[in-house]
Design an enzyme around this catalytic site. Structure first.
Site, PDB file in Angstrom:
ATOM      1  CG  HIS A 124       7.786  -1.489  17.239  1.00 13.59           C
ATOM      2  ND1 HIS A 124       8.893  -1.459  18.252  1.00 13.59           N
ATOM      3  CD2 HIS A 124       6.530  -1.222  17.944  1.00 13.59           C
ATOM      4  CE1 HIS A 124       8.283  -1.071  19.585  1.00 13.59           C
ATOM      5  NE2 HIS A 124       6.820  -1.038  19.298  1.00 13.59           N
ATOM      6  CG  ASP A 149       5.743   3.685  22.408  1.00 19.27           C
ATOM      7  OD1 ASP A 149       4.639   4.054  21.852  1.00 19.27           O
ATOM      8  OD2 ASP A 149       5.935   2.346  22.662  1.00 19.27           O
ATOM      9  CG  HIS A 205       6.184  -1.164  23.245  1.00 24.23           C
ATOM     10  ND1 HIS A 205       4.939  -0.493  23.054  1.00 24.23           N
ATOM     11  CD2 HIS A 205       6.114  -2.201  23.925  1.00 24.23           C
ATOM     12  CE1 HIS A 205       3.926  -1.069  23.882  1.00 24.23           C
ATOM     13  NE2 HIS A 205       4.749  -2.379  24.238  1.00 24.23           N
ATOM     14  CG  ASP A 239       2.965   2.621  24.458  1.00 24.45           C
ATOM     15  OD1 ASP A 239       3.885   3.554  24.793  1.00 24.45           O
ATOM     16  OD2 ASP A 239       3.073   1.949  23.638  1.00 24.45           O
TER      17      ASP A 239
HETATM   18 ZN   LIG Z   1       4.300   1.487  22.310  1.00 25.39          ZN
END
Ligand SMILES: [Zn+2]
Length: 307
Positions: A126, A163, A165, A244
């Site tokens: 991120h 991931d 995200h 995740d």
């Molecule tokens: Zn994540």
């Protein structure tokens, strides 16, 4: 070819508070599982070095890097965004997390390892060119990718990110640079909700709706990632390995299981074998349900060994 595991005790000292999901126990759970499974014996262990600032500056805004240095506290917590904090150990941990990926690239390029897993935190995907967010300070995999290009002369490096995200930070750094191909699956709409609509030709975003399971994930990888990877023929594959999207992980709403991580790892091994002399460097991103995280890392590493 050897499977290297790169980590450092400093990565356990970065701590954003008792109730923060991105916590030192994540690495402890992975370590325990590797020992209990016997996989530990198959790994070649390395201590992650502190990355050199000049290597970071190839990827991140020098003013941003200076700001991270300046804000690193001697005591207590300093919050960089609503969910990303530094304690007195965080800067070193972040420098070692990025340093691990750089070391991993050096190991595979020197033929000292075929595959590398960086069991590090803080995660990185991120972190944008000039912004810390989402538990991330430096874009560990992007730093590794540019190190491979700048120091090893590679012309094509792929970064894949499974991931849950979206890897907005990686995308922010590599979008438009045709030496890099960035392939990502992620839950959408969902955090971080930025960059998912990127139009750059070297970005392959494959969003998945909440509730999607391994069948939909494998379909997205098969239809969206694999043809682009085959066409690009990367000389090195870097992996943002977040776990995740596991069904047991309540951070998000996808329903992958351990065997899905083994499956995607095998597909990446096949591509690496075809175009990259088998070279893969994988780095831990998310994964917050400790049992599922540890089992998924085990599945990921066993698939590497099976290659
Ligand atoms: Zn994540």
């Amino acid at each position: 070819m050897a499977l290297a595991y790169i980590s450092h005790p400093d990565c356990m000292l970065h701590d954003m508070g008792r109730h923060h999901p991105e916590r030192p126990a994540r690495l402890a759970a992975i370590n325990d599982r590797l020992i209990a499974s016997g996989l530990e014996l198959a790994l070649h262990h390395y201590n992650a070095p502190l990355i050199e600032r000049s290597v970071l500056e190839a990827v991140h805004d020098p003013e941003y890097i200076a700001d991270i240095w300046a804000r690193a506290p001697a005591e207590g917590l300093v919050w960089l965004d609503g969910d990303t904090a530094m304690n007195k150990h965080s800067l070193k941990a972040a420098l070692r997390a990025a340093g691990a990926v750089v070391m991993g690239v050096d190991l595979v390029m020197a033929g000292q390892a075929g595959k590398v897993f960086c069991g590090v935190r803080p995660p990185g995907h991120h972190a944008e060119h000039n912004k810390a967010m989402g538990f991330c300070f430096f874009s560990n995999v992007a730093v590794g990718a540019y190190h491979a290009i700048n120091s090893h002369g590679l012309k094509r490096v792929a970064i894949v990110d499974f991931d849950v995200h979206h890897g907005n930070g990686t995308e922010d750094i590599v979008a438009g640079d045709e030496r890099l191909l960035f392939c990502s699956t992620f839950q959408h709409p969902f955090y971080p909700n930025r960059g998912f609509d990127c139009r750059a030709a070297n970005v392959v975003n494959a969003p998945l709706p909440a509730g999607a399971d391994g069948r939909e994930f494998r379909q997205a990888v098969t239809e969206r990632w694999l043809p682009r990877l085959a066409e690009f023929a990367p000389e090195l594959i870097l992996v943002s390995a977040g776990f995740d999207a596991h069904q047991a992980d309540d951070m998000a709403g996808l329903n992958l299981v351990d065997s899905d991580y083994a499956w995607v790892t095998r597909r990446l091994c096949e591509q690496a074998q075809a175009s990259a002399e088998g070279r893969i460097v994988s780095a831990l991103e998310g994964g917050y349900e400790l049992h599922a995280l540890a089992r998924s890392v085990e599945a990921h590493l066993k698939a590497f060994l099976g290659d």
